[in-house]
Design an enzyme around this catalytic site. Structure first.
Site, PDB file in Angstrom:
ATOM      1  N   TRP A  61       0.841  -1.201   0.000  1.00  0.00           N
ATOM      2  CA  TRP A  61       0.000   0.000   0.000  1.00  0.00           C
ATOM      3  C   TRP A  61       0.867   1.238   0.000  1.00  0.00           C
ATOM      4  O   TRP A  61       2.050   1.200   0.332  1.00  0.00           O
ATOM      5  CB  TRP A  61      -1.039  -0.011   1.127  1.00  0.00           C
ATOM      6  CG  TRP A  61      -0.550  -0.198   2.552  1.00  0.00           C
ATOM      7  CD1 TRP A  61       0.657  -0.681   2.966  1.00  0.00           C
ATOM      8  CD2 TRP A  61      -1.291   0.070   3.736  1.00  0.00           C
ATOM      9  NE1 TRP A  61       0.710  -0.730   4.331  1.00  0.00           N
ATOM     10  CE2 TRP A  61      -0.471  -0.273   4.838  1.00  0.00           C
ATOM     11  CE3 TRP A  61      -2.564   0.562   3.985  1.00  0.00           C
ATOM     12  CZ2 TRP A  61      -0.895  -0.138   6.160  1.00  0.00           C
ATOM     13  CZ3 TRP A  61      -2.982   0.696   5.308  1.00  0.00           C
ATOM     14  CH2 TRP A  61      -2.152   0.348   6.384  1.00  0.00           C
ATOM     15  N   ASN A  62       0.231   2.343  -0.434  1.00  0.00           N
ATOM     16  CA  ASN A  62       0.911   3.631  -0.568  1.00  0.00           C
ATOM     17  C   ASN A  62       0.069   4.715   0.081  1.00  0.00           C
ATOM     18  O   ASN A  62      -1.118   4.518   0.352  1.00  0.00           O
ATOM     19  CB  ASN A  62       1.060   4.003  -2.048  1.00  0.00           C
ATOM     20  CG  ASN A  62       1.790   2.965  -2.847  1.00  0.00           C
ATOM     21  OD1 ASN A  62       2.966   2.720  -2.646  1.00  0.00           O
ATOM     22  ND2 ASN A  62       1.087   2.311  -3.766  1.00  0.00           N
ATOM     23  N   HIS A  69      -6.734  19.601  -8.287  1.00  0.00           N
ATOM     24  CA  HIS A  69      -6.938  19.846  -9.720  1.00  0.00           C
ATOM     25  C   HIS A  69      -5.787  19.248 -10.522  1.00  0.00           C
ATOM     26  O   HIS A  69      -5.145  19.926 -11.322  1.00  0.00           O
ATOM     27  CB  HIS A  69      -7.112  21.347  -9.975  1.00  0.00           C
ATOM     28  CG  HIS A  69      -8.305  21.899  -9.270  1.00  0.00           C
ATOM     29  ND1 HIS A  69      -9.511  22.152  -9.903  1.00  0.00           N
ATOM     30  CD2 HIS A  69      -8.508  22.179  -7.955  1.00  0.00           C
ATOM     31  CE1 HIS A  69     -10.385  22.584  -9.008  1.00  0.00           C
ATOM     32  NE2 HIS A  69      -9.811  22.618  -7.817  1.00  0.00           N
ATOM     33  N   HIS A  73      -9.983  15.529 -13.614  1.00  0.00           N
ATOM     34  CA  HIS A  73     -10.550  16.001 -12.352  1.00  0.00           C
ATOM     35  C   HIS A  73     -11.825  16.787 -12.552  1.00  0.00           C
ATOM     36  O   HIS A  73     -12.173  17.173 -13.669  1.00  0.00           O
ATOM     37  CB  HIS A  73      -9.513  16.793 -11.554  1.00  0.00           C
ATOM     38  CG  HIS A  73      -9.222  18.157 -12.105  1.00  0.00           C
ATOM     39  ND1 HIS A  73      -8.199  18.397 -12.985  1.00  0.00           N
ATOM     40  CD2 HIS A  73      -9.810  19.356 -11.875  1.00  0.00           C
ATOM     41  CE1 HIS A  73      -8.171  19.688 -13.287  1.00  0.00           C
ATOM     42  NE2 HIS A  73      -9.152  20.294 -12.636  1.00  0.00           N
ATOM     43  N   ASP A  75     -14.222  20.028 -11.343  1.00  0.00           N
ATOM     44  CA  ASP A  75     -14.266  21.374 -10.760  1.00  0.00           C
ATOM     45  C   ASP A  75     -15.637  21.582 -10.118  1.00  0.00           C
ATOM     46  O   ASP A  75     -16.669  21.520 -10.810  1.00  0.00           O
ATOM     47  CB  ASP A  75     -14.113  22.448 -11.840  1.00  0.00           C
ATOM     48  CG  ASP A  75     -12.702  22.586 -12.394  1.00  0.00           C
ATOM     49  OD1 ASP A  75     -11.753  22.012 -11.829  1.00  0.00           O
ATOM     50  OD2 ASP A  75     -12.568  23.298 -13.417  1.00  0.00           O
ATOM     51  N   HIS A  79     -14.869  26.295  -6.580  1.00  0.00           N
ATOM     52  CA  HIS A  79     -13.513  26.500  -7.117  1.00  0.00           C
ATOM     53  C   HIS A  79     -13.321  27.961  -7.556  1.00  0.00           C
ATOM     54  O   HIS A  79     -12.216  28.478  -7.504  1.00  0.00           O
ATOM     55  CB  HIS A  79     -13.295  25.554  -8.286  1.00  0.00           C
ATOM     56  CG  HIS A  79     -11.967  25.681  -8.956  1.00  0.00           C
ATOM     57  ND1 HIS A  79     -10.778  25.832  -8.272  1.00  0.00           N
ATOM     58  CD2 HIS A  79     -11.628  25.675 -10.285  1.00  0.00           C
ATOM     59  CE1 HIS A  79      -9.776  25.906  -9.133  1.00  0.00           C
ATOM     60  NE2 HIS A  79     -10.262  25.831 -10.346  1.00  0.00           N
ATOM     61  N   HIS A 207     -14.758  28.968 -16.308  1.00  0.00           N
ATOM     62  CA  HIS A 207     -14.764  28.899 -14.853  1.00  0.00           C
ATOM     63  C   HIS A 207     -15.730  29.937 -14.277  1.00  0.00           C
ATOM     64  O   HIS A 207     -16.565  29.629 -13.424  1.00  0.00           O
ATOM     65  CB  HIS A 207     -13.357  29.129 -14.298  1.00  0.00           C
ATOM     66  CG  HIS A 207     -12.421  27.979 -14.496  1.00  0.00           C
ATOM     67  ND1 HIS A 207     -11.741  27.761 -15.671  1.00  0.00           N
ATOM     68  CD2 HIS A 207     -12.056  26.974 -13.664  1.00  0.00           C
ATOM     69  CE1 HIS A 207     -10.986  26.673 -15.544  1.00  0.00           C
ATOM     70  NE2 HIS A 207     -11.160  26.175 -14.346  1.00  0.00           N
TER      71      HIS A 207
HETATM   72 MN    MN Z   1      -9.732  22.437 -12.166  1.00  0.00          MN
END
Ligand code: MN
Length: 258
Positions: A61-62, A69, A73, A75, A79, A207
């Site tokens: 495991w990590n 972002h 991904h 938004d 954001h 955005h």
């Molecule tokens: Mn973004």
């Protein structure tokens, strides 16, 4: 036969295919680079906890670090300052994470002009051919940019004047946010806005308008070429990060066998 039984049969037979719209997430994943004086996001980084060794003889495991972002991904409205009173990524209703999707393909235009901007006329032409944009659904904007995602230099395509990547024109972004029935826009580039959108009025209109309208963005998608223009179902699965402005996401689509 009920609807879900029909879907189960279609998945089993392959009549409906699951298309992975997500890019792989690794330390090689390209990330947005803002110019000074703005702060930048770290990329993705993995740290080993144990791997079948003295720290964990039977398990691997990590742990990881990385910006919200980074890579493929989601938004969330908060954001952007225009959406500051809107939902964080944990508050986005699950019912809005699954919906119909259409694909507008401007890959030929973007190959000719990396600064290509999708216009309202482009969207009107798409609607004339394929019908109206879907209520509660997603506009997926294909530009061919996914072919560059393995190489940050090609993907960001920056010269001395800034990044050159395709996006959406200001008036089209405003229309998609304020008048169209969609709830989000998905792109193949590092962000929903064009590389040159820092100099638009307003800056970063996708955005500003979409998140301000309580809508969403998805970035760094791939495999849009495997989807039909209309008739697929998008599933976006960002992590449910409390107060998160976004999240790396697994994004899938259900589409007809092609
Ligand atoms: Mn973004």
């Amino acid at each position: 036969m009920d609807t879900l039984s029909a879907l189960i049969d279609a998945l089993a037979s392959g009549a409906v295919e699951v298309v992975d719209l997500s890019q792989p997430l690794s330390e090689a994943t390209p990330v947005l680079r803002l110019p000074p004086p703005f702060a930048n996001t770290p990329g993705w980084k993995m740290h080993l906890i144990s791997r079948y060794d003295e720290g964990g003889p039977a398990w691997y495991w990590n742990w990881f670090e990385g910006g919200e972002h980074v890579g493929t991904h989601f938004d969330a409205p908060i954001h952007w300052i225009t959406g500051r009173d809107g939902d964080d990524v944990s508050q986005v209703p699950a019912s809005r994470l699954i919906g119909p999707a259409v694909v507008i393909d401007k890959s030929a235009e973007a190959a000719e002009n990396p600064d290509y901007l999708l216009t309202i006329d482009d969207i009107r032409a798409f609607e004339a051919a394929h019908g109206p944009l879907p209520a509660g659904g997603w506009l997926l904007y294909r530009t061919g940019w996914d072919a560059r995602a393995h190489d940050e230099r090609l993907f960001l395509n920056t010269d001395e004047r800034g990044p050159h990547t395709p996006g959406i024109a200001v008036e089209a972004a405003r229309w998609l946010a304020e008048e169209s029935p969609i709830i989000g826009v998905g792109v193949e580039t590092v962000g929903t806005d064009a590389g040159a959108a820092h100099s638009f009025t307003p800056p970063f209109p996708c955005h500003a308008f979409l998140l301000g309208a309580g809508k969403y963005g998805l970035t760094q998608l791939t495999n849009l070429a495997r989807l039909p223009a209309t008739g697929s179902v998008l599933i976006a699965a960002p992590l449910k990060i409390v107060r998160g402005s976004g999240s790396p996401a697994r994004v899938l689509a259900l589409g007809p066998r092609r």
